[in-house]
Scaffold this motif. Structure first.
Motif, mmCIF file in Angstrom:
data_model
loop_
_atom_site.group_PDB
_atom_site.id
_atom_site.type_symbol
_atom_site.label_atom_id
_atom_site.label_comp_id
_atom_site.label_asym_id
_atom_site.label_seq_id
_atom_site.Cartn_x
_atom_site.Cartn_y
_atom_site.Cartn_z
ATOM 1 N N LEU A 1 0.817 -1.100 0.054
ATOM 2 C CA LEU A 1 0.113 -0.112 -0.054
ATOM 3 C C LEU A 1 0.659 1.202 0.171
ATOM 4 O O LEU A 1 0.612 2.250 -0.681
ATOM 5 N N GLU A 2 2.029 1.161 0.645
ATOM 6 C CA GLU A 2 2.777 2.483 0.836
ATOM 7 C C GLU A 2 3.452 2.637 -0.498
ATOM 8 O O GLU A 2 3.531 3.857 -1.008
ATOM 9 N N THR B 1 3.575 5.649 -5.521
ATOM 10 C CA THR B 1 3.563 5.763 -7.079
ATOM 11 C C THR B 1 2.201 6.784 -7.619
ATOM 12 O O THR B 1 2.666 7.726 -8.389
ATOM 13 N N ILE B 2 1.380 6.825 -6.707
ATOM 14 C CA ILE B 2 0.054 7.683 -7.304
ATOM 15 C C ILE B 2 0.522 9.075 -7.278
ATOM 16 O O ILE B 2 0.056 9.882 -8.068
ATOM 17 N N GLU B 3 1.094 9.498 -5.910
ATOM 18 C CA GLU B 3 1.422 10.755 -5.767
ATOM 19 C C GLU B 3 2.390 11.395 -6.627
ATOM 20 O O GLU B 3 2.455 12.521 -7.081
ATOM 21 N N ARG B 4 3.462 10.533 -7.025
ATOM 22 C CA ARG B 4 4.488 10.912 -7.827
ATOM 23 C C ARG B 4 3.955 11.079 -9.324
ATOM 24 O O ARG B 4 4.352 12.178 -10.023
ATOM 25 N N SER C 1 4.148 15.982 -4.040
ATOM 26 C CA SER C 1 4.229 14.722 -3.088
ATOM 27 C C SER C 1 5.102 15.283 -1.852
ATOM 28 O O SER C 1 5.931 15.940 -1.988
ATOM 29 N N PRO C 2 4.898 14.691 -0.528
ATOM 30 C CA PRO C 2 3.786 13.646 -0.438
ATOM 31 C C PRO C 2 2.424 14.551 -0.259
ATOM 32 O O PRO C 2 2.402 15.664 0.070
ATOM 33 N N PHE C 3 1.395 13.642 -0.552
ATOM 34 C CA PHE C 3 -0.021 14.208 -0.202
ATOM 35 C C PHE C 3 -0.488 14.056 1.243
ATOM 36 O O PHE C 3 0.052 13.035 1.745
ATOM 37 N N PRO C 4 -1.321 14.870 1.767
ATOM 38 C CA PRO C 4 -1.838 14.531 3.157
ATOM 39 C C PRO C 4 -2.717 13.226 2.998
ATOM 40 O O PRO C 4 -3.144 12.673 1.862
ATOM 41 N N ARG C 5 -2.677 12.583 4.130
ATOM 42 C CA ARG C 5 -3.319 11.334 4.372
ATOM 43 C C ARG C 5 -4.338 11.414 5.572
ATOM 44 O O ARG C 5 -4.006 11.831 6.675
ATOM 45 N N PHE D 1 -9.340 20.811 2.108
ATOM 46 C CA PHE D 1 -7.944 20.697 1.433
ATOM 47 C C PHE D 1 -7.785 21.526 0.225
ATOM 48 O O PHE D 1 -8.705 21.716 -0.645
ATOM 49 N N ASP D 2 -6.519 22.012 0.199
ATOM 50 C CA ASP D 2 -6.210 22.623 -1.262
ATOM 51 C C ASP D 2 -5.304 21.792 -2.399
ATOM 52 O O ASP D 2 -4.952 22.478 -3.320
ATOM 53 N N VAL D 3 -5.119 20.602 -1.889
ATOM 54 C CA VAL D 3 -4.273 19.768 -2.929
ATOM 55 C C VAL D 3 -5.014 18.334 -2.678
ATOM 56 O O VAL D 3 -5.708 18.116 -1.664
ATOM 57 N N PRO D 4 -4.613 17.472 -3.468
ATOM 58 C CA PRO D 4 -5.164 16.038 -3.516
ATOM 59 C C PRO D 4 -4.713 15.557 -2.178
ATOM 60 O O PRO D 4 -3.649 15.553 -1.841
ATOM 61 N N PHE D 5 -5.700 14.714 -1.711
ATOM 62 C CA PHE D 5 -5.504 13.828 -0.288
ATOM 63 C C PHE D 5 -5.854 12.378 -0.298
ATOM 64 O O PHE D 5 -6.908 12.150 -1.172
#
Ligand code: 4AD
Ligand code: MG
Length: 428
Positions: A230-231, A236-239, A271-275, A310-314
């Motif tokens: 998962l990590e 990969t997704i955030e990059r 990246s990194p995106f908030p979680r 949020f103002d960025v994808p999370f």
């Protein structure tokens, strides 16, 4: 001959262009034609001094006629596109009929969708489709640079990937088949052949409700990776999303601005995106007064509330088993939760990526298939992947139009695709 794009990039002097007559107006002995050639839009001025009495005839050229104009290209801050062509010669290549349906007057959305084959000539679509072309190109670039290979799956399939309620059923000779909802199950077979893979292809969902963010046919950018937890998946997704978003903000800044999106908003996407976890999301929503209990799915309304914070994808991680498809890996220390993750776009846009680690244990997978009321027979081939060399693996799917909708700050997903397929629309 020059393209309009070449002129707008700074080609001054004598030019010849061919294109469609987009708009026209005249004032004080000058006819202003805006011409569009597929590479750009430019204003051409046709003057009485040059054309004499012929100008009266020229002025009557119906909009959308295909024309050829020769003249002098000049930088001109007053002209709507920064350059203008002062015409010395004018020819009609094909004369359009009078009465072009998409006149300047305001039309309702239904009328425009009925005339979508013409509506896409509007400048707004020229801008959106350029961005669509660009972001898909950047995605491919990123996949190639990172060792992914393109892999294809069938559109006709024999079983559901994302649940029966949105499955399109069709007659396949003397039996039933379905239109694919996702490339994923075949990708899980593909990783044992080709390793890290991706695709950009249509997916189909029989979405029965009308919303701003659902199409029945959409483009799906998916990736699958062996030896990835998962990590690794979230990295990969955030990059990938950062790469695409940074690049479009830089290279298509003008187009984005014209669409009403400040590219600076997108430059924040790094990246990194908030979680947050699903459980935290439920707490946030409950504090906001939203009626939702742990275990219930996040719909568009709930996501809008979360995504306005949020103002960025999370990322939202660890959804309950009951609301995720059978293939998600069960979290071993918390068996009613899955190793799933969605990426939500900010400003209220909501889910753009669905992702997760896949169940790699044969027995648990078989149990999940049965629990979901699916027929294990339909998934025999898929179960083979766990019988013969099961591997830890993960993957994701990005809704291309959902992404474009957010990037371009659109109100409705239908504008992110040339010919939208909606619950009530398969024409044109
Ligand atoms: O979340 P979904 O259903 O996940 C899957 O299909 C996984 N099998 C993907 C994978 O792991 N390979 O769909 C993925 C994304 C959603 O996050 C959303 O962006 C988009 O596809 N999507 C739609 N886009 C437009 N119209 C619809 N009806 C969509 N349904 C899903
Ligand atoms: Mg989803």
């Amino acid at each position: 001959m020059q393209t309009i794009e070449e002129i707008l990039k700074g080609k001054e002097g004598k030019v010849k262009i061919k294109g469609w007559l987009y708009h026209k107006r005249s004032s004080g002995g000058v006819v202003f034609f805006i011409v569009r050639d597929g590479t750009g839009f430019i204003q051409c001025t046709l003057r009485k001094e040059v054309f004499g009495d012929k100008l009266k005839e020229i002025e009557k050229t119906p909009v959308e006629s295909v024309v050829e104009i020769e003249g002098e290209a000049k930088k001109d801050e007053r002209s709507p596109f920064g350059y203008e062509v002062r015409a010395t010669d004018f020819k009609i290549i094909t004369k359009a009929q009078e009465g072009y349906p998409i006149a300047k007057k305001k039309h309702g959305p239904a009328f425009l969708l009925d005339h979508r084959h013409l509506t896409i000539r509007e400048r707004k679509y020229f801008l959106i489709f350029q961005i669509r072309d660009a972001v898909l190109r950047y995605a491919r670039e990123w996949f190639i640079q990172n060792g992914f290979k393109e892999f294809h799956s069938p559109i006709f399939v024999s079983g559901a990937c994302e649940g029966g309620s949105t499955l399109f059923e069709l007659k396949y000779f003397d039996r039933k088949a379905y239109l694919t909802q996702s490339w994923q199950l075949y990708a899980e077979a593909g990783i044992a052949s080709l390793g890290k893979i991706y695709t950009i292809a249509p997916s189909f969902r029989a979405e029965k409700s009308r919303t701003r963010r659902h199409l029945t046919e959409y483009w799906h950018l998916e990736a699958e990776m062996p030896f990835c937890d998962l990590e690794c998946l979230m990295k990969t997704i955030e990059r990938l999303i950062s790469y695409m978003t940074q690049k479009v903000a830089k290279e298509k800044a003008k187009e984005l601005k014209e669409l009403g999106r400040d590219p600076k908003d997108l430059l924040k996407v790094k990246s990194p995106f908030p979680r947050i976890t699903y459980s935290q999301a439920i707490e946030i929503l409950q504090k906001e007064g939203v009626q939702i209990k742990w275990g219930e799915d996040l719909g568009a309304d709930e996501e809008r509330v979360l995504a306005s914070k949020f103002d960025v994808p999370f990322f939202v991680m660890y959804y309950p088993k009951g609301i995720k498809a059978f293939y998600h890996k069960v979290k071993r220390d918390e068996p009613n939760v899955t190793l799933s993750v969605d990426l939500l776009a900010p400003e209220g846009y909501g889910e753009i990526v669905g992702a997760g680690e896949r169940e790699d244990d044969y027995e648990i997978l078989l149990k999940r298939i049965k629990e979901e009321g699916l027929n294990p027979k339909d998934y025999e081939w898929y179960l083979d992947l766990r019988r013969y060399g099961s591997v830890q693996h993960s993957g994701f799917g990005l809704g291309v139009e959902r992404y474009i909708m957010w990037i371009c700050k659109l109100e409705h997903i239908r504008d992110a695709i040339p010919f939208p397929r909606l619950i009530n629309r398969v024409y044109p």
